[in-house]
Write an enzyme that holds these catalytic residues in place. Structure first.
Site, short mmCIF file in Angstrom:
data_model
loop_
_atom_site.label_atom_id
_atom_site.label_comp_id
_atom_site.label_asym_id
_atom_site.label_seq_id
_atom_site.Cartn_x
_atom_site.Cartn_y
_atom_site.Cartn_z
N LYS A 95 17.49 16.96 -6.63
CA LYS A 95 16.70 15.77 -6.32
C LYS A 95 17.26 14.54 -7.00
O LYS A 95 17.25 13.45 -6.44
CB LYS A 95 15.25 15.99 -6.78
CG LYS A 95 14.40 16.73 -5.78
CD LYS A 95 12.97 16.83 -6.26
CE LYS A 95 12.84 17.88 -7.33
NZ LYS A 95 11.47 18.16 -7.74
N GLU A 153 7.83 19.56 -8.83
CA GLU A 153 7.57 18.34 -9.57
C GLU A 153 7.60 17.20 -8.56
O GLU A 153 8.57 17.05 -7.83
CB GLU A 153 8.67 18.16 -10.64
CG GLU A 153 8.35 17.03 -11.57
CD GLU A 153 9.44 16.79 -12.62
OE1 GLU A 153 10.33 17.64 -12.77
OE2 GLU A 153 9.37 15.73 -13.26
N ARG A 196 19.24 30.42 -7.31
CA ARG A 196 18.92 29.24 -6.52
C ARG A 196 19.82 29.18 -5.31
O ARG A 196 20.90 29.78 -5.28
CB ARG A 196 19.03 27.97 -7.36
CG ARG A 196 20.40 27.68 -7.92
CD ARG A 196 20.40 26.51 -8.89
NE ARG A 196 20.03 25.27 -8.25
CZ ARG A 196 18.92 24.56 -8.55
NH1 ARG A 196 18.11 24.97 -9.47
NH2 ARG A 196 18.66 23.45 -7.93
#
Ligand code: ATP
Ligand code: MG
Length: 554
Positions: free
Chosen positions: A267, A33, A257
């Site tokens: 982020k 994104e 992850r």
């Protein structure tokens, strides 16, 4: 040499699928994104996705998951592309989920026509309340049984801009009693009158992640869509949409992850560090972003090696940041040229050389390199050495410079330390030594046994430079589990700025060159702040892991 590694579970699946003929060629994608800079976690995902395609002869798309108009920006798109390429990968196609807005809209209409989607006028609160809980079923929305015609008309009006934000949503009509909460009539579209960085004002309805992601995979005929574990509960819905739409059957697979000690990897929180000016931008060398690591002097090879060593897990875990630093050291040891830099100088006068003595020595650039290369090092009567390399009254096991003993000057002569001059307060003014003639490497007296070798720079040619010593941004290893929030654990010594004397060969440094400052660490020219008038170097990593002891205590 790379070790023969066993297959990770995703590779096993891919090999199975190729063997069984399910796919002739695999297709993966990396779907960021564009709402921030990529971090180490993304690097792991990039290495996995592009790595699979490389290994099995497929291809990878770079797809910007730009379905949220508010947080996204072209600056991020550009940085993401640069980072992927810097890591050494090339995508087959550059796509944007927003390119599929028309197709996705068509898919939604198709589901409405099948009686599988409806427009809901409930507020966000009402929808949330109607969802039920994991142990109690939800309740049907009063709008659930609208006719297909009514739904088609309302959805078109939503698109045409007739309604305000939040006034209506489009929901899939699945099962309000489903065990999986994601299957309880999930949202497909919401109204958002916002400017989009690519589609401008063309749209005021935007698809939700669950309705955009799987469909985008399918449009691109992605065979193996890998994502992180938190998407496991979304898989059922991913499959439901694909089945009901009867489109290319992409499959979702989940892996753990990357979490690293002393590192924040979100982020959203990294943006907070930038906005609060805890760091000096996304590429501040203390950040875990790829752009920061590049600026700090990490190499793509070492990041890829790290990703390969940690492998692909099915359970969340916490990886030691020390392992990444180890990979960086190992690579830099092979490629970094050696240079001499003195941080805290004391002057040494070589009293048996004439005042105007001057010689150009050859310094080996890198003893680890396959081909020997050399640089020129000027040498004369006065040199600087590190203050900590001299001791006036040293114990017998002290092998650096001390009166009455000999020591080797790196790439130069053996010197005998004779005396030290001090001022009234006892501060050292200079150390007096005499060089042993013919004691350079290969000389007649080179074989004299000395235990210590110290680095130095020639006083006349030394260049002053700014050196930024970076360390971990946080003092806490496991930030996710620590009490309080990350502000409580900021390392006040994560950046120490020093001045040092560098040898003149370093004036030629470019921001892609890696150096080992002998006995200190690995350094790189700062790509942003360094100028020919004022050179600035960043410490990539120390020579040894000074945090190793801390970790053992954990
Ligand atoms: P963040 O939570 O930091 O914003 P994200 O997952 O929202 O990360 P995206 O841009 O949506 O960021 O992610 C792009 C891809 O990178 C996704 O496939 C995602 O699963 C993967 N990814 C993100 N963070 C990690 C991580 N820590 N480890 C491995 N893969 C990750
Ligand atoms: Mg995200």
């Amino acid at each position: 040499m790379a070790e023969e590694k066993s297959l990770n579970f995703i590779e096993e699946i891919v090999e199975e699928d190729l063997k069984s003929g399910k796919y002739k060629e695999i297709m993966t994608r990396f779907p960021p994104e564009p709402n921030g800079y990529l971090h180490m976690g993304h690097a792991k995902s990039i290495c996995l996705n592009f790595g699979l395609a490389e290994k099995y002869g497929g291809a990878t798309n770079l797809r910007f998951d730009d379905t949220n108009p508010v947080k996204e920006d072209v600056e991020y798109v550009d940085s993401i592309k640069q980072d992927v390429q810097w890591l050494g990968f090339q995508w087959k196609n550059e796509y944007y989920a927003s390119d599929y807005f028309d197709t996705l809209y068509g898919y939604a209409v198709k589901l409405i026509k099948k009686g599988l989607a409806y427009v809901d006028d409930s507020t966000a609160e009402q929808i949330a309340a109607g969802k039920g809980t994991p142990t109690t079923p939800g309740t049907d929305s009063p709008y659930r049984n609208r006719t297909i015609e009514e739904n088609l008309q309302l959805f078109e009006e939503m698109k045409a801009g007739k309604y305000k934000d939040g006034e209506k949503v489009l929901r899939a009509k699945i099962d309000m009693a489903a065990i999986n909460m994601h299957m309880r009539d999930p949202l497909m579209y919401r109204i958002k009158h916002a400017h989009h960085h690519r589609t401008g004002d063309a749209w005021c309805i935007y698809p939700m992640y669950d309705f955009a992601h799987g469909q985008s995979d399918s449009i691109e005929e992605i065979t193996h869509s890998v994502c992180t574990l938190e998407f496991i509960p979304h898989r059922e819905l991913y499959n439901w949409f694909i089945e009901k739409l009867d489109i290319f059957p992409s499959h979702q697979y989940e892996f753990a992850r990357l979490n690293m000690t002393y590192t924040m990897m979100s982020k959203r929180k990294l943006l907070q560090l930038v906005n609060e000016k805890v760091v000096d931008g996304w590429d501040d060398p203390r950040m875990p972003t790829i752009s920061a690591m590049r600026r700090r002097g990490f190499t793509p090879e070492s990041i890829r090696e790290f990703c390969s060593r940690i492998g692909i897990a099915k359970r969340d875990n916490l990886i030691d940041l020390g392992l990444l630093e180890f990979c960086v050291r190992e690579h830099l040891n092979r490629i970094a040229e050696r240079r001499m830099v003195v941080f805290d100088p004391i002057k040494v006068v070589l009293t048996n050389l004439p005042e105007d003595y001057s010689e150009i020595l050859d310094g080996e650039n890198n003893p680890e390199a396959e081909v020997e290369t050399f640089r020129k090092i000027p040498f004369s009567r006065e040199i600087y050495i590190e203050r900590e390399d001299f001791m006036e009254n040293a114990p017998s096991k002290y092998f650096r410079m001390t009166p009455g003993k000999m020591v080797r000057l790196k790439s130069a002569y053996i010197v005998q330390c004779d005396s030290v001059d001090k001022d009234e307060d006892g501060n050292i003014l200079q150390v007096n030594c005499s060089i042993i003639p013919d004691s350079k490497s290969g000389g007649e007296n080179a074989g004299i046994k000395v235990k210590g070798t110290i680095h130095w720079v020639n006083v006349k040619d030394a260049v002053k430079a700014e050196i930024r010593l970076y360390d971990r941004l946080f003092t806490e290893a496991n930030l996710d589990e620590a009490e309080g929030d990350f502000h409580d654990y900021i390392n006040p010594e994560s950046l120490i700025v020093k001045e040092a004397y560098i040898e003149p060969a370093l004036k030629e440094a470019a921001s892609k060159d890696h150096y080992q400052f002998i006995r200190t660490g690995y350094f790189i020219l700062d790509s942003k702040d360094s100028t020919p008038e004022k050179l600035v170097f960043n410490r990539t990593v120390t020579l040894k892991d000074s945090w190793a002891k801390e970790l053992k205590k954990m």
